[in-house]
Design a protein around this motif. Structure first.
Motif, mmCIF file in Angstrom:
data_model
loop_
_atom_site.group_PDB
_atom_site.id
_atom_site.type_symbol
_atom_site.label_atom_id
_atom_site.label_comp_id
_atom_site.label_asym_id
_atom_site.label_seq_id
_atom_site.Cartn_x
_atom_site.Cartn_y
_atom_site.Cartn_z
ATOM 1 N N ASN A 191 -7.995 -5.506 -0.552
ATOM 2 C CA ASN A 191 -6.981 -4.539 -0.159
ATOM 3 C C ASN A 191 -5.685 -5.158 0.362
ATOM 4 O O ASN A 191 -4.871 -4.474 0.985
ATOM 5 N N GLY A 192 -5.496 -6.428 0.099
ATOM 6 C CA GLY A 192 -4.222 -7.044 0.430
ATOM 7 C C GLY A 192 -4.255 -8.015 1.576
ATOM 8 O O GLY A 192 -3.205 -8.521 1.997
ATOM 9 N N GLY A 193 -5.441 -8.282 2.119
ATOM 10 C CA GLY A 193 -5.540 -9.192 3.243
ATOM 11 C C GLY A 193 -5.204 -10.620 2.862
ATOM 12 O O GLY A 193 -5.512 -11.080 1.755
ATOM 13 N N GLY A 194 -4.560 -11.330 3.762
ATOM 14 C CA GLY A 194 -4.218 -12.732 3.564
ATOM 15 C C GLY A 194 -4.976 -13.604 4.531
ATOM 16 O O GLY A 194 -6.149 -13.383 4.808
ATOM 17 N N GLY A 195 -4.306 -14.622 5.052
ATOM 18 C CA GLY A 195 -4.950 -15.536 5.971
ATOM 19 C C GLY A 195 -5.520 -14.820 7.179
ATOM 20 O O GLY A 195 -4.874 -13.944 7.766
ATOM 21 N N CYS A 196 -6.744 -15.184 7.557
ATOM 22 C CA CYS A 196 -7.403 -14.548 8.699
ATOM 23 C C CYS A 196 -8.289 -15.579 9.378
ATOM 24 O O CYS A 196 -8.445 -16.710 8.903
ATOM 25 N N PRO B 250 -15.787 0.367 7.538
ATOM 26 C CA PRO B 250 -14.525 0.428 6.783
ATOM 27 C C PRO B 250 -13.455 -0.526 7.283
ATOM 28 O O PRO B 250 -12.371 -0.602 6.699
ATOM 29 N N VAL B 251 -13.735 -1.274 8.355
ATOM 30 C CA VAL B 251 -12.675 -2.014 9.031
ATOM 31 C C VAL B 251 -12.100 -3.157 8.217
ATOM 32 O O VAL B 251 -10.944 -3.553 8.408
ATOM 33 N N GLY B 252 -12.882 -3.732 7.297
ATOM 34 C CA GLY B 252 -12.335 -4.787 6.453
ATOM 35 C C GLY B 252 -11.252 -4.249 5.540
ATOM 36 O O GLY B 252 -10.142 -4.798 5.465
ATOM 37 N N ALA B 253 -11.578 -3.165 4.828
ATOM 38 C CA ALA B 253 -10.588 -2.546 3.949
ATOM 39 C C ALA B 253 -9.373 -2.082 4.730
ATOM 40 O O ALA B 253 -8.224 -2.241 4.284
ATOM 41 N N VAL B 254 -9.587 -1.516 5.920
ATOM 42 C CA VAL B 254 -8.476 -1.028 6.734
ATOM 43 C C VAL B 254 -7.589 -2.181 7.178
ATOM 44 O O VAL B 254 -6.352 -2.094 7.114
ATOM 45 N N ALA B 255 -8.180 -3.285 7.610
ATOM 46 C CA ALA B 255 -7.383 -4.441 8.004
ATOM 47 C C ALA B 255 -6.579 -4.968 6.824
ATOM 48 O O ALA B 255 -5.425 -5.404 6.984
ATOM 49 N N GLY B 256 -7.166 -4.923 5.632
ATOM 50 C CA GLY B 256 -6.419 -5.309 4.441
ATOM 51 C C GLY B 256 -5.239 -4.392 4.184
ATOM 52 O O GLY B 256 -4.149 -4.845 3.803
ATOM 53 N N VAL B 257 -5.436 -3.093 4.409
ATOM 54 C CA VAL B 257 -4.343 -2.137 4.265
ATOM 55 C C VAL B 257 -3.224 -2.442 5.265
ATOM 56 O O VAL B 257 -2.037 -2.367 4.929
ATOM 57 N N TYR B 258 -3.578 -2.787 6.499
ATOM 58 C CA TYR B 258 -2.561 -3.180 7.480
ATOM 59 C C TYR B 258 -1.694 -4.307 6.907
ATOM 60 O O TYR B 258 -0.457 -4.273 6.984
ATOM 61 N N CYS B 259 -2.358 -5.333 6.366
ATOM 62 C CA CYS B 259 -1.627 -6.481 5.819
ATOM 63 C C CYS B 259 -0.738 -6.071 4.650
ATOM 64 O O CYS B 259 0.426 -6.491 4.566
ATOM 65 N N ARG B 260 -1.287 -5.258 3.764
ATOM 66 C CA ARG B 260 -0.529 -4.843 2.580
ATOM 67 C C ARG B 260 0.702 -4.035 2.962
ATOM 68 O O ARG B 260 1.806 -4.279 2.470
ATOM 69 N N VAL B 261 0.530 -3.079 3.862
ATOM 70 C CA VAL B 261 1.648 -2.231 4.269
ATOM 71 C C VAL B 261 2.699 -3.041 5.021
ATOM 72 O O VAL B 261 3.902 -2.867 4.818
ATOM 73 N N CYS C 235 3.433 -6.148 4.611
ATOM 74 C CA CYS C 235 4.137 -6.981 3.638
ATOM 75 C C CYS C 235 5.083 -6.166 2.789
ATOM 76 O O CYS C 235 6.226 -6.570 2.549
ATOM 77 N N GLU C 236 4.641 -5.003 2.334
ATOM 78 C CA GLU C 236 5.452 -4.208 1.407
ATOM 79 C C GLU C 236 6.508 -3.378 2.110
ATOM 80 O O GLU C 236 7.599 -3.170 1.557
ATOM 81 N N ARG C 237 6.206 -2.914 3.330
ATOM 82 C CA ARG C 237 7.129 -1.988 3.993
ATOM 83 C C ARG C 237 7.598 -2.468 5.366
ATOM 84 O O ARG C 237 8.735 -2.253 5.758
ATOM 85 N N GLY C 238 6.703 -3.070 6.136
ATOM 86 C CA GLY C 238 7.038 -3.496 7.489
ATOM 87 C C GLY C 238 6.035 -2.971 8.485
ATOM 88 O O GLY C 238 5.338 -1.975 8.252
ATOM 89 N N VAL C 239 5.958 -3.614 9.643
ATOM 90 C CA VAL C 239 4.985 -3.251 10.655
ATOM 91 C C VAL C 239 5.236 -1.858 11.213
ATOM 92 O O VAL C 239 4.341 -1.232 11.786
ATOM 93 N N TRP C 240 6.448 -1.337 11.043
ATOM 94 C CA TRP C 240 6.798 0.006 11.539
ATOM 95 C C TRP C 240 6.297 1.114 10.629
ATOM 96 O O TRP C 240 6.376 2.285 10.978
ATOM 97 N N LYS C 241 5.759 0.786 9.457
ATOM 98 C CA LYS C 241 5.235 1.795 8.537
ATOM 99 C C LYS C 241 3.773 2.052 8.871
ATOM 100 O O LYS C 241 2.990 1.120 9.074
ATOM 101 N N ALA C 242 3.399 3.308 8.934
ATOM 102 C CA ALA C 242 2.012 3.660 9.250
ATOM 103 C C ALA C 242 1.068 3.150 8.162
ATOM 104 O O ALA C 242 1.316 3.361 6.973
ATOM 105 N N PRO C 243 -0.031 2.498 8.542
ATOM 106 C CA PRO C 243 -1.034 2.078 7.561
ATOM 107 C C PRO C 243 -1.923 3.261 7.191
ATOM 108 O O PRO C 243 -3.133 3.263 7.436
#
Length: 366
Positions: free
Chosen positions: A74-79, A185-196, A198-206
């Motif tokens: 789901n877009g996760g990078g280094g962890c 679900p937390v792995g997929a959700v954490a990946g969504v955090y990373c993806r959003v 990267c694509e939009r910014g930390v101010w965008k809701a995941p």
């Protein structure tokens, strides 16, 4: 794209002075679990292909393996992975200090020891998150209903700061494949955090984001059930849209300012970045020229975030402010003692309604 506010080493403070503000990483998870004897302490993993080599073959299988697969898909990078086998959670969290850049904490196997043990883990993890400007991403129990998940979140009895640095997700997700068992679900959700981020910014809701990897909710949750379950965030499946993260609330039910994840994470990101920028002033006189350099660097940094859409307002004046100086943020005693106090306001929700953040550093006494 908002890459310039998500990766370390990107300077947003190109001013004539030597002071600048660099944006650090915003989405670096620490997965906390019993990984057996494969490794001790904390290891870094930069991709699924490196997981077995870094953490042992066992890390790619079972429940934790599926959680980590969901993260990378789901877009996760280094962890980072922190192993609790043979040690205590407090020692694991202390060892995480050496990582320096962790911004998301994800405890796995949260309910394996029952509700009391889950509460102890959550209180420790959220206390660490609050103290380090990070977010704890939590999951409900496998057999919880949406309302059970809400009641469980309240039973953690977190204080205000802990609640604002935590988010809880329900239900578990079923991986693709015959006979696959649900996983948190937390792995997929954490990946969504990373993806959003990267694509939009930390101010965008995941949130309102599709979950990749063929994962589907183990329970269906209706609109009414979701409303009753607030502040729990629900993963729901919609016809033609797949599985979506449907909610972006923290566990804070008392302070409207910190009700939503992107507001809390943006404030934490700004705090981390500005606090780091205060370190070099320890070698400068605590006087007006230094204050102006710091003010200009902070202003330039926040202006960059505003231009990328991270702050509300039609003008910089509506979006943010920066304050520093004698009689403004510091007393005569502060200045003499070498204390540097920087205050900023962020219009993270709507113009002219500022979230106030205060950072403190040290300088040469005058």
């Amino acid at each position: 794209m908002a890459d310039s506010v998500n990766y370390p080493g990107v300077s947003l403070g190109d001013v004539s002075s030597s002071l600048s503000v660099s944006s650090g990483a915003t989405a670096v998870p620490l997965f906390i679990a019993d990984f057996g004897t494969a490794f001790e302490g904390v290891v870094r993993v930069d991709g699924w292909s490196e997981l077995a080599e870094a953490a042992g073959e066992g890390a790619t299988s079972g429940e934790s393996g599926e959680v980590l697969r969901g993260y990378f898909v789901n877009g996760g990078g280094g962890c980072y992975l922190a192993n609790t086998a043979g040690t205590t959670l407090q020692k694991v969290l202390a060892s995480a200090e050496s990582c320096g850049e962790v911004t998301i904490l994800v405890p796995l196997g949260l309910w394996d020891g029952g509700a009391d043990a889950a509460g102890e883990t959550v209180r420790a993890v959220t206390a660490y998150a609050a103290a380090h400007q990070a977010m704890a991403v939590l999951h409900a129990g496998r057999d919880h209903t949406a309302r059970d998940a809400r009641d469980a979140a309240r039973a953690f009895k977190l204080d205000a700061d802990q609640s604002a640095h935590a988010a809880l997700y329900h239900p578990w997700l079923i991986p693709p494949g015959a006979g696959a068992q649900p996983v948190p679900p937390v792995g997929a959700v954490a990946g969504v955090y990373c993806r959003v981020d990267c694509e939009r910014g930390v101010w965008k809701a995941p949130a309102n984001v599709m979950v990749d990897g063929g994962l589907r909710p183990s329970q269906a949750v209706t609109d009414t059930e979701q409303g009753d379950a607030q502040p729990v965030n629900i993963l729901r499946e919609f016809t033609g849209r797949g599985t979506n993260v449907w909610g972006a609330r923290t566990l804070d039910e008392t302070d409207p300012q910190w009700r939503f994840i992107p507001v809390r994470r943006l404030a934490d990101t700004v705090t981390r970045d500005l606090q780091k920028a205060l370190a070099p002033v320890a070698f400068e006189p605590n006087n007006q020229p230094m204050w102006e350099k710091l003010r200009a660097a902070a202003d330039n940094y926040l202006h960059g975030i505003w231009r990328q859409g991270g702050l509300q307002g039609n003008s910089p004046q509506e979006a943010y402010f920066v304050q520093i100086g004698r009689g403004v943020t510091m007393t005569d005693e502060d200045v003499t003692a070498g204390r540097v106090v920087l205050k900023v306001g962020l219009a993270a929700v709507r113009p002219a309604e500022f979230i106030i953040l205060t950072m403190t550093g040290t300088a040469v006494q005058v």
